[in-house]
Write a protein that holds these residues in place. Sequence first.
Motif, PDB file in Angstrom:
ATOM      1  N   SER A  42     -10.291  -7.246  -8.699  1.00 11.10           N
ATOM      2  CA  SER A  42     -10.917  -7.205  -7.376  1.00 11.10           C
ATOM      3  C   SER A  42     -10.093  -7.964  -6.337  1.00 11.10           C
ATOM      4  N   ARG A  43      -9.660  -9.172  -6.683  1.00  9.44           N
ATOM      5  CA  ARG A  43      -8.902  -9.988  -5.731  1.00  9.44           C
ATOM      6  C   ARG A  43      -7.534  -9.358  -5.457  1.00  9.44           C
ATOM      7  N   SER A  44      -6.912  -8.793  -6.477  1.00  9.89           N
ATOM      8  CA  SER A  44      -5.620  -8.125  -6.293  1.00  9.89           C
ATOM      9  C   SER A  44      -5.768  -6.915  -5.376  1.00  9.89           C
ATOM     10  N   ARG A  45      -6.809  -6.119  -5.601  1.00 10.39           N
ATOM     11  CA  ARG A  45      -7.042  -4.947  -4.746  1.00 10.39           C
ATOM     12  C   ARG A  45      -7.259  -5.328  -3.300  1.00 10.39           C
ATOM     13  N   ARG A  46      -7.957  -6.422  -3.080  1.00 13.25           N
ATOM     14  CA  ARG A  46      -8.191  -6.878  -1.703  1.00 13.25           C
ATOM     15  C   ARG A  46      -6.867  -7.005  -0.955  1.00 13.25           C
ATOM     16  N   HIS A  47      -5.863  -7.538  -1.613  1.00 14.24           N
ATOM     17  CA  HIS A  47      -4.563  -7.713  -0.970  1.00 14.24           C
ATOM     18  C   HIS A  47      -3.726  -6.433  -0.995  1.00 14.24           C
ATOM     19  N   LEU A  48      -3.815  -5.677  -2.089  1.00 12.05           N
ATOM     20  CA  LEU A  48      -3.045  -4.437  -2.190  1.00 12.05           C
ATOM     21  C   LEU A  48      -3.470  -3.404  -1.155  1.00 12.05           C
ATOM     22  N   TYR A  49      -4.765  -3.347  -0.860  1.00 15.37           N
ATOM     23  CA  TYR A  49      -5.285  -2.351   0.071  1.00 15.37           C
ATOM     24  C   TYR A  49      -5.306  -2.832   1.520  1.00 15.37           C
ATOM     25  N   ARG A  50      -4.994  -4.100   1.751  1.00 18.12           N
ATOM     26  CA  ARG A  50      -5.052  -4.638   3.114  1.00 18.12           C
ATOM     27  C   ARG A  50      -4.175  -3.834   4.075  1.00 18.12           C
ATOM     28  N   MET A  51      -2.928  -3.556   3.676  1.00 18.54           N
ATOM     29  CA  MET A  51      -2.047  -2.751   4.512  1.00 18.54           C
ATOM     30  C   MET A  51      -1.544  -1.568   3.699  1.00 18.54           C
ATOM     31  N   VAL A  52      -1.733  -0.369   4.248  1.00 18.80           N
ATOM     32  CA  VAL A  52      -1.371   0.856   3.546  1.00 18.80           C
ATOM     33  C   VAL A  52      -0.411   1.658   4.416  1.00 18.80           C
ATOM     34  N   ARG A  53       0.646   2.178   3.781  1.00 19.07           N
ATOM     35  CA  ARG A  53       1.596   3.058   4.478  1.00 19.07           C
ATOM     36  C   ARG A  53       1.448   4.452   3.894  1.00 19.07           C
ATOM     37  N   VAL A  54       1.222   5.424   4.757  1.00 20.75           N
ATOM     38  CA  VAL A  54       1.054   6.814   4.341  1.00 20.75           C
ATOM     39  C   VAL A  54       2.185   7.617   4.963  1.00 20.75           C
ATOM     40  N   SER A  55       3.001   8.267   4.103  1.00 20.31           N
ATOM     41  CA  SER A  55       4.149   8.990   4.633  1.00 20.31           C
ATOM     42  C   SER A  55       4.140  10.472   4.285  1.00 20.31           C
ATOM     43  N   ASP A  56       3.236  10.908   3.440  1.00 22.10           N
ATOM     44  CA  ASP A  56       3.146  12.341   3.143  1.00 22.10           C
ATOM     45  C   ASP A  56       1.759  12.672   2.607  1.00 22.10           C
ATOM     46  N   ASP A  57       1.468  13.973   2.570  1.00 20.70           N
ATOM     47  CA  ASP A  57       0.144  14.421   2.133  1.00 20.70           C
ATOM     48  C   ASP A  57      -0.163  14.040   0.692  1.00 20.70           C
ATOM     49  N   ARG A  58       0.837  14.067  -0.168  1.00 23.59           N
ATOM     50  CA  ARG A  58       0.589  13.738  -1.578  1.00 23.59           C
ATOM     51  C   ARG A  58       0.122  12.293  -1.716  1.00 23.59           C
ATOM     52  N   ARG A  59       0.830  11.380  -1.073  1.00 27.63           N
ATOM     53  CA  ARG A  59       0.438   9.967  -1.138  1.00 27.63           C
ATOM     54  C   ARG A  59      -0.899   9.727  -0.446  1.00 27.63           C
ATOM     55  N   MET A  88       8.557  13.638   6.293  1.00 28.69           N
ATOM     56  CA  MET A  88       7.308  12.901   6.141  1.00 28.69           C
ATOM     57  C   MET A  88       6.208  13.681   6.843  1.00 28.69           C
ATOM     58  N   ARG A  89       5.377  14.330   6.097  1.00 38.24           N
ATOM     59  CA  ARG A  89       4.347  15.181   6.689  1.00 38.24           C
ATOM     60  C   ARG A  89       2.949  14.779   6.236  1.00 38.24           C
ATOM     61  N   CYS A  90       2.168  14.343   7.166  1.00 45.63           N
ATOM     62  CA  CYS A  90       0.743  14.148   6.935  1.00 45.63           C
ATOM     63  C   CYS A  90       0.041  15.134   7.859  1.00 45.63           C
ATOM     64  N   THR A  91      -0.671  16.048   7.289  1.00 48.46           N
ATOM     65  CA  THR A  91      -1.314  17.080   8.085  1.00 48.46           C
ATOM     66  C   THR A  91      -2.609  16.569   8.705  1.00 48.46           C
ATOM     67  N   PRO A  92      -3.078  17.233   9.752  1.00 48.37           N
ATOM     68  CA  PRO A  92      -4.362  16.854  10.340  1.00 48.37           C
ATOM     69  C   PRO A  92      -5.501  16.920   9.323  1.00 48.37           C
ATOM     70  N   GLU A  93      -5.421  17.847   8.359  1.00 48.21           N
ATOM     71  CA  GLU A  93      -6.466  17.927   7.335  1.00 48.21           C
ATOM     72  C   GLU A  93      -6.516  16.636   6.517  1.00 48.21           C
ATOM     73  N   THR A  94      -5.347  16.146   6.157  1.00 52.79           N
ATOM     74  CA  THR A  94      -5.288  14.909   5.381  1.00 52.79           C
ATOM     75  C   THR A  94      -5.863  13.757   6.191  1.00 52.79           C
ATOM     76  N   MET A  95      -5.468  13.668   7.447  1.00 52.25           N
ATOM     77  CA  MET A  95      -5.971  12.582   8.291  1.00 52.25           C
ATOM     78  C   MET A  95      -7.477  12.697   8.509  1.00 52.25           C
ATOM     79  N   SER A  96      -7.981  13.927   8.599  1.00 48.83           N
ATOM     80  CA  SER A  96      -9.424  14.091   8.801  1.00 48.83           C
ATOM     81  C   SER A  96     -10.199  13.698   7.552  1.00 48.83           C
ATOM     82  N   ASN A  97      -9.557  13.676   6.384  1.00 48.06           N
ATOM     83  CA  ASN A  97     -10.197  13.174   5.168  1.00 48.06           C
ATOM     84  C   ASN A  97     -10.083  11.661   5.057  1.00 48.06           C
ATOM     85  N   LEU A  98      -8.951  11.113   5.485  1.00 50.29           N
ATOM     86  CA  LEU A  98      -8.680   9.691   5.305  1.00 50.29           C
ATOM     87  C   LEU A  98      -9.345   8.803   6.356  1.00 50.29           C
TER      88      LEU A  98
END
Length: 182
Positions: A42-59, A88-98
């Motif tokens: 739990s404590r590790s996830r708190r830090h791992l998820y604090r900043m997220v970089r998204v560079s493509d639809d798969r990720r 690096m492609r993130c589609t609007p569909e992906t963003m509308s889910n995220l």
Amino acid sequence: MHPLDHTRPRLPIELLEWILDMSSNDFDTLKVCALVCRAFLSRSRRHLYRMVRVSDDRRAGLFVQALQSDPMSVAFVRDVEIKWGRSMRCTPETMSNLLPMLLKLEKLTFVFAPPTDRRFFSALEQTSRSITTLKLYNTIFQKFSHFTRLVLALPKLAQLELQYTSFKQTVVTEDLQGVQEN
């Protein structure tokens, strides 16, 4: 229970959490800690998820799946960087889910141009109540109105950082009237 368990010294959980907090910027250490011991997860996830970089639809899709499988992790996401470009492609569909999932998001960064279609803005409006910082790097907006719509969709915006941001359409006085009224 193993017969020798009672002889092993145990550290207080507060001390273990402090150690994890001191490792908060070491991504590799946090990943290992999350896998090694359930008490660290739990404590590790708190830090791992604090900043997220998204560079493509798969990720982005994998990230959405991870958040759906562990809804508690959604609360940890505070800073998201989204990249667009040729490779690096993130589609609007992906963003509308995220984006609608990220209710405690504080900082949103776009590298290259963010999408300007209706689905993206609809998703952004569901997230926008908590965003206080918007950063735009190397972005080219087709119209000034797309930029103003993005900024105006963020009612708590306190910091705007622009680097190499431009507009293909020439800005005219009528475009600025909506900005001045708000």
